[in-house]
Design a protein around this motif. Structure first.
Motif: not given
Length: 339
Positions: A121-139
């Motif tokens: 769960l914690i791993w899923v949460q951490a990776v999801a958070l990072l990829m969400g931020l990365a997606a907006v940075f890419l946008t």
């Protein structure tokens, strides 16, 4: 509602009281049911006198299971609603949602990758958070032309990035083991608050609270974004910095919310419209109203999800089932006008 707008203190008290009273009601609903008074007594005794002062079953159900879920519902509902409201003001578009810049699709991709690899769960949460931020940075990076980024370019870039990450999610689902990983991925994507713990709240809550506080502090300036850039500058508002702050705040909120409860739609689109219908288009009132109404909406939806049937109903199914007809009602009531 006009009385609330005129009396600032009454406005604040009502918006704070509604989610708290709803939480006290919802925390007692379930197979082990309690009245509002009994729920309040359990919470008060546990807080003041510790675990030993409360019946063991009551403590386990109310404090151990339902309370973290209530907190998460309040946070995610408030966060997604205020993200939608801030993006609608930022882009001057009533159809803007928390996923306009691709954060939800990016966070979902991060979560399914983590579920495929580790299922912690914690791993899923951490990776999801990072990829969400990365997606907006890419946008944001793609939307820049000669060092400048326009609203239309950000929206178009967000659509492209969102579609790309959704395709990646579909690819992961195609590759996943249909007997083991695929059901877990599919269930997560439908949204649920069942796996929340106090530990997971500690990771995600700061991002949501910081984002909500930041948007709330800037809500007066959001009204200026409906003006031209020259007019905004003449009023002493740096439009570029304001847009960046709002994007960062809304992205932190959305990525964190999705990382904890999966994809939950309609809140960021529906709730700001309800707030505008009641209080007008002034973001001084729309933002705090969206926070309060979003928290209540998510709390009620989650309570129905966990208590209506023997098997828990995915949250996104209920938000769409309730949200779509209500949005149709709003369209009929307002004629599609954004006031």
């Amino acid at each position: 509602m006009a009385i609330l707008k005129k009396n600032r203190m009454l406005f604040i008290v009502v918006l704070v009281a509604i989610p708290l009273l709803t939480a006290l009601t919802c925390i007692g609903i379930g197979r082990y049911s309690l009245t509002i008074g009994e729920s309040f007594q359990v919470l008060l005794h546990a807080l003041l006198f510790g675990k030993e002062s409360v019946d063991a079953q009551s403590y386990s159900v109310i404090i151990g299971i339902r309370l973290p879920r209530i907190i998460l519902a309040l946070l995610c509902g408030a966060g997604l609603a205020v993200s939608g409201a801030s993006f609608q003001a930022l882009f001057t578009n009533p159809l803007a949602t928390p996923d306009t810049l691709g954060v939800a699709a990016g966070a979902s991709f991060g979560a399914v990758v983590a579920l495929l690899a580790a299922d912690h769960l914690i791993w899923v949460q951490a990776v999801a958070l990072l990829m969400g931020l990365a997606a907006v940075f890419l946008t944001y990076s793609i939307s820049k032309i000669r060092g400048k980024s326009t609203i239309i370019m950000m929206v178009l870039s967000g659509m492209v990035i969102s579609s790309m990450f959704q395709a990646f999610v579909s690819l992961i689902k195609y590759m996943a083991d249909p007997e083991d990983k695929l059901p877990a991925i599919t269930y997560w994507l439908m949204g649920s608050l069942s796996s929340v713990t106090y530990k997971s709240l500690l990771i995600g809550t700061p991002f949501i609270l910081i984002g909500i506080i930041l948007v709330s502090a800037l809500r007066w300036k959001l009204n200026v974004l409906s003006l031209s850039e020259d007019e905004a500058h003449s009023m002493g508002v740096n439009v570029k910095h304001l847009r960046l702050l709002i994007i960062v705040a809304a992205t932190m909120i959305t990525a964190s919310a999705i990382s904890m409860c999966g994809q939950v739609g309609w809140i960021g689109l529906l709730i700001p419209h309800i707030a505008r219908m009641l209080f007008g288009s002034n973001n001084r009132f729309v933002i705090p109203a969206s926070i309060s109404f979003g928290a209540v909406f998510m709390l009620v939806i989650d309570t129905v999800a966990r208590s209506a049937t023997a098997a828990e109903i995915p949250v996104s199914i209920l938000t769409a089932t309730v949200g779509a007809p209500f949005f149709i009602f709003l369209l009929k009531r307002t004629g599609g006008a954004w006031t």
